[in-house]
Design a protein around this motif. Structure first.
Motif, PDB file in Angstrom:
ATOM      1  N   ALA A 206       6.316  13.002 107.264  1.00  0.00           N
ATOM      2  CA  ALA A 206       6.479  13.326 105.845  1.00  0.00           C
ATOM      3  C   ALA A 206       7.752  12.691 105.282  1.00  0.00           C
ATOM      4  CB  ALA A 206       6.519  14.837 105.656  1.00  0.00           C
ATOM      5  N   PHE A 207       8.816  12.735 106.060  1.00  0.00           N
ATOM      6  CA  PHE A 207      10.081  12.178 105.596  1.00  0.00           C
ATOM      7  C   PHE A 207       9.985  10.663 105.448  1.00  0.00           C
ATOM      8  CE2 PHE A 207      14.645  11.150 105.997  1.00  0.00           C
ATOM      9  CZ  PHE A 207      15.138  12.007 105.031  1.00  0.00           C
ATOM     10  N   PHE A 210       7.946   9.707 102.331  1.00  0.00           N
ATOM     11  CA  PHE A 210       8.700   9.865 101.088  1.00  0.00           C
ATOM     12  C   PHE A 210       9.709   8.735 100.917  1.00  0.00           C
ATOM     13  CE2 PHE A 210      12.483  11.559  98.899  1.00  0.00           C
ATOM     14  CZ  PHE A 210      11.913  11.780  97.652  1.00  0.00           C
ATOM     15  N   THR A 314       7.168  14.553  92.872  1.00  0.00           N
ATOM     16  CA  THR A 314       6.665  14.178  94.195  1.00  0.00           C
ATOM     17  C   THR A 314       7.102  15.192  95.254  1.00  0.00           C
ATOM     18  OG1 THR A 314       6.741  11.836  93.599  1.00  0.00           O
ATOM     19  CG2 THR A 314       6.637  12.363  95.937  1.00  0.00           C
ATOM     20  N   SER A 318       3.739  17.095  96.300  1.00  0.00           N
ATOM     21  CA  SER A 318       3.257  16.519  97.558  1.00  0.00           C
ATOM     22  C   SER A 318       3.625  17.450  98.716  1.00  0.00           C
ATOM     23  CB  SER A 318       3.880  15.138  97.788  1.00  0.00           C
ATOM     24  OG  SER A 318       3.465  14.235  96.785  1.00  0.00           O
ATOM     25  N   ILE A 320       5.224  17.574 101.340  1.00  0.00           N
ATOM     26  CA  ILE A 320       6.257  16.994 102.202  1.00  0.00           C
ATOM     27  C   ILE A 320       7.064  18.115 102.846  1.00  0.00           C
ATOM     28  CG2 ILE A 320       8.249  15.455 102.287  1.00  0.00           C
ATOM     29  CD1 ILE A 320       7.151  14.078  99.781  1.00  0.00           C
ATOM     30  N   PRO A 340       2.795  10.045  98.698  1.00  0.00           N
ATOM     31  CA  PRO A 340       3.155  10.737  99.942  1.00  0.00           C
ATOM     32  C   PRO A 340       2.142  11.776 100.400  1.00  0.00           C
ATOM     33  CG  PRO A 340       5.084  10.507  98.553  1.00  0.00           C
ATOM     34  CD  PRO A 340       3.924  10.054  97.721  1.00  0.00           C
ATOM     35  N   THR A 341       1.281  12.226  99.507  1.00  0.00           N
ATOM     36  CA  THR A 341       0.246  13.190  99.900  1.00  0.00           C
ATOM     37  C   THR A 341      -0.690  12.584 100.922  1.00  0.00           C
ATOM     38  OG1 THR A 341       0.341  14.175  97.693  1.00  0.00           O
ATOM     39  CG2 THR A 341      -1.609  14.673  99.035  1.00  0.00           C
TER      40      THR A 341
END
Length: 343
Positions: A206-207, A210, A314, A318, A320, A340-341
């Protein structure tokens, strides 16, 4: 020509030492977190006990407690100090201590029979452990208590003979184990095992997703700034789009390299190839998103004003760091607006 533009813009991006320094923090953070001790979450709760005396009755109680296969388990201590220390440290939920003479008092003078219970501020299940322990004690000592009652009661002691003891104990056990007596039983097929999970402290996928998305927006921001400063005035619209593309890719490249290193440090090496394939498709999605932004925001100032809103939306919508769809499923559709989703 395209490769040459890419090299020039990449060199321009790499000269910003502070950006590269910030990116290097990511793999070092991943390496540090990976080497932290594994945090365990266990569903097993332990109760300790200590017995100063030893006899056949307490040996049978120990055997039954050690065979108690459940999430609430018992563990014998070798000393009183060990029992207290384990309870105080929180390893034991609670602890029980049996003094010398406990068995004799439990059979002949139960009013003066005591078991010491030790707890700590973190103790939660002392009632469950107490019920389980006293169930084992009564199951073991009840025949001897019945025999003692018959031998000492004024109405029956005249008829009692010592030879009755083994007979009465056998009859008691047969009665308690008889199918004609209503009782509950549990059939354990094996030992209970508590679950142990590693808590994922660093959401690397996830990081990384992004950061790639953010770097593509920054690449577009740099291009719009150069455009408003009339750097591309003598270039055709087609070549401007080419500069925009190479500029975004040049800005993404350092993040891409850091992401690969981070994944190698944090996860298994065999996971890199699927990750790279997934990242390639994701980068194309980020490029598509930035070109849509280019159509909407054609100049630097409108885009720089909208950029914080894009980043905040976002981060919020998202999945994240937050999963808002758990609270409102309708928000899932809003998350599809941000790349990012899909990473």
């Amino acid at each position: 020509m395209l490769l040459r533009q890419y090299r020039i813009l990449l060199k321009r991006t790499s000269k910003k030492f502070i950006n590269l320094l910030l990116l290097l923090i990511i793999p070092f953070t991943a390496f540090y977190i990976k080497n932290l001790p594994v945090e365990e979450k266990s569903t097993v709760f332990i109760c300790g006990y200590y017995m100063e005396e030893s006899n056949s009755y307490l040996a049978q109680v120990e055997q039954e407690l050690s065979g108690h296969q459940d999430c609430f388990t018992f563990e014998k201590c070798s000393s009183m100090e060990e029992l207290k220390d384990q309870v105080a440290s929180g390893r034991y939920d609670c602890g029980f201590a049996f003094d010398n003479g406990f068995s004799d008092a439990f059979i002949h003078d139960i009013k003066n029979c005591h078991i010491r219970l030790y707890t700590s501020p973190s103790s939660m299940f002392q009632t469950i452990f107490s019920e389980t322990l006293f169930d084992r004690l009564l199951d073991t000592f009840s025949p001897a208590i019945a025999v003692n009652y018959l031998a000492s009661n004024s109405a029956t002691k005249g008829f009692y003979r010592s030879s009755f003891q083994s007979y009465l104990e056998d009859q008691y056990r047969n009665y308690m184990n008889s199918d004609s007596v209503f009782r509950l039983s549990v059939n354990n097929t094996g030992a209970y095992h508590g679950t142990t999970d590693r808590v994922d402290l660093f959401p690397v996928h996830a990081f990384t997703g992004f950061l790639l998305f953010l770097s593509s927006l920054v690449g577009l921001l740099v291009y719009l700034k150069d455009q408003d400063e009339h750097i591309y005035d003598r270039v055709s619209k087609r070549k401007r789009l080419r500069f925009c593309l190479t500029g975004i890719l040049a800005n993404i490249t350092p993040v891409w390299l850091v992401s690969v290193v981070t994944l190698y440090l944090y996860e298994q090496p065999e996971a890199i190839l699927p990750f790279l394939l997934k990242m390639s498709g994701y980068i194309l999605l980020c490029l598509l998103f930035t070109f849509i932004c280019l159509l909407i925001f054609r100049h630097y100032k409108p885009f720089v004003s909208a950029l914080p809103v894009l980043v905040i939306c976002t981060l919020i919508f998202s999945p994240i760091f937050l999963h808002l769809e758990d609270y409102a499923p309708i928000l899932r559709y809003l998350s599809y607006l941000f790349p990012p989703t899909f990473f």
